[in-house]
Motif scaffolding. Structure first.
Motif, short mmCIF file in Angstrom:
data_model
loop_
_atom_site.label_atom_id
_atom_site.label_comp_id
_atom_site.label_asym_id
_atom_site.label_seq_id
_atom_site.Cartn_x
_atom_site.Cartn_y
_atom_site.Cartn_z
N PRO A 162 0.90 -1.23 0.01
CA PRO A 162 -0.05 -0.15 0.02
C PRO A 162 0.82 1.30 0.18
CG PRO A 162 0.08 -0.84 2.21
CD PRO A 162 0.73 -2.05 1.37
N GLU A 163 0.27 2.18 -0.50
CA GLU A 163 1.07 3.71 -0.79
C GLU A 163 0.44 4.51 0.62
OE1 GLU A 163 0.00 4.98 -4.58
OE2 GLU A 163 1.23 3.45 -5.43
N LEU A 164 -0.52 4.19 1.14
CA LEU A 164 -1.16 4.79 2.20
C LEU A 164 -1.96 3.99 3.24
CD1 LEU A 164 -1.87 7.93 3.46
CD2 LEU A 164 -3.70 7.80 2.11
N LEU A 165 -1.99 4.24 4.46
CA LEU A 165 -2.64 3.47 5.47
C LEU A 165 -3.75 4.48 6.09
CD1 LEU A 165 0.45 1.54 7.18
CD2 LEU A 165 -1.23 0.84 5.18
N LEU A 166 -4.88 4.19 6.00
CA LEU A 166 -6.19 4.64 6.87
C LEU A 166 -6.14 3.72 7.85
CD1 LEU A 166 -8.52 5.76 3.94
CD2 LEU A 166 -6.42 6.96 5.18
N VAL A 167 -5.91 4.14 9.38
CA VAL A 167 -5.89 3.36 10.34
C VAL A 167 -6.92 3.86 11.27
CG1 VAL A 167 -4.46 2.11 12.16
CG2 VAL A 167 -3.33 3.22 10.18
N ASP A 168 -7.74 2.66 11.92
CA ASP A 168 -8.80 3.10 12.79
C ASP A 168 -8.05 3.47 14.07
OD1 ASP A 168 -11.49 3.60 13.53
OD2 ASP A 168 -11.45 1.50 14.66
N ALA A 169 -7.96 4.51 14.68
CA ALA A 169 -7.77 5.11 15.96
C ALA A 169 -6.32 4.75 16.62
CB ALA A 169 -9.06 4.65 16.92
N VAL A 170 -5.51 4.24 15.65
CA VAL A 170 -4.06 3.76 16.17
C VAL A 170 -2.97 4.46 15.33
CG1 VAL A 170 -2.78 2.01 16.77
CG2 VAL A 170 -4.90 1.80 17.07
#
Length: 253
Positions: A162-170
């Motif tokens: 992946p080129e970008l991570l969308l992380v839930d709350a961490v």
């Protein structure tokens, strides 16, 4: 010869346009059964539109970043609160050309809907990665540390980088650019998809643990501290999948 009510219902399943000639003909048909079928069709269209609207709303993050990044992974976990079992994280890169309607926080979906979406995500996503961290590791690293390890495992198990991570709350320690999204499973389709993958995966694991360790109700409580589970620990003691650092597990060691 007029079509039967059942034949009309069947054909309406394939109608998508309010101006469809067949639908207009049905609206002019005075039979009560036909009028009921038309109303049912209209309700389905309203429900579909709501799903589409939510998908579009929850895809704004992905669309905003798509001008810079083409492979965006949503990351979420499940299982931070239970007294037993692993913490499971998932990373999902969705195909922006394939809409999966119905994505939502896994906790807001029925079991049947989660399983249905799980199958669709696995089939249509660009990549899916899963990370599992055991109860023993949770005791060693604490639940937040174990959650981060599970998330990083999930990312490493993707078959595309992946080129970008969308992380839930961490916030993760990784060279990959990331955005931390509070309540991300309600704001991002990618994170919602990850929450569904993680939830179904962990629930299936707990069903298996329920067979291996009968009496605790793991198939139903997923390791959470229900009355049945607490009474079983008192009666049977703890298992290898219990988190020994968690209260009230500690007192049964």
């Amino acid at each position: 010869m007029k079509m039967t009510i059942n034949e009309i219902k069947e054909r309406l399943q394939y109608v998508t346009d309010y101006e469809d000639e067949f639908l207009l003909a049905c609206q002019a048909d005075e039979r009560k059964g036909v009028q009921l079928a038309v109303k049912q069709w209209q309700k389905r269209q309203v429900a579909k539109q709501k799903l589409y609207d939510r998908y579009q709303r929850m895809n704004q993050l992905e669309e905003n970043y798509a001008t810079t990044y083409s492979l965006i992974a949503g990351i979420d976990e499940v299982g931070r609160g239970p007294l037993a079992g692993p913490v499971v994280a998932a990373a999902v890169i969705l195909d922006q050309d394939k809409q999966i309607l119905g994505l939502n926080d896994s906790k807001k979906l029925s079991l049947a809907k989660r399983v249905e979406l799980f199958t669709k995500i696995k089939k249509e996503a660009v990549a899916v990665g899963i990370g599992v961290v055991s109860a023993e590791e949770i005791d060693k690293y604490n639940i937040l540390g174990a959650t981060k390890i599970a998330m990083k495992k999930a990312v490493s198990n993707l078959n595309k980088q992946p080129e970008l991570l969308l992380v839930d709350a961490v916030q993760l320690q990784t060279p990959i650019p990331q955005e931390t999204i509070i309540k991300g499973d309600l704001k991002s389709n990618s994170i919602a998809a990850a929450s569904i993958i993680a939830k179904v995966t962990r629930d299936e694991m707990m069903v298996e643990y329920g067979r291996e360790f009968p009496g605790y109700g793991f198939a139903n409580n997923a390791g959470y501290g229900t009355k049945e589970h607490l009474e079983a620990m008192k009666r049977l003691g703890i298992t290898p999948i219990h988190r020994r650092s968690f209260s009230p597990v500690k007192k049964y060691i």
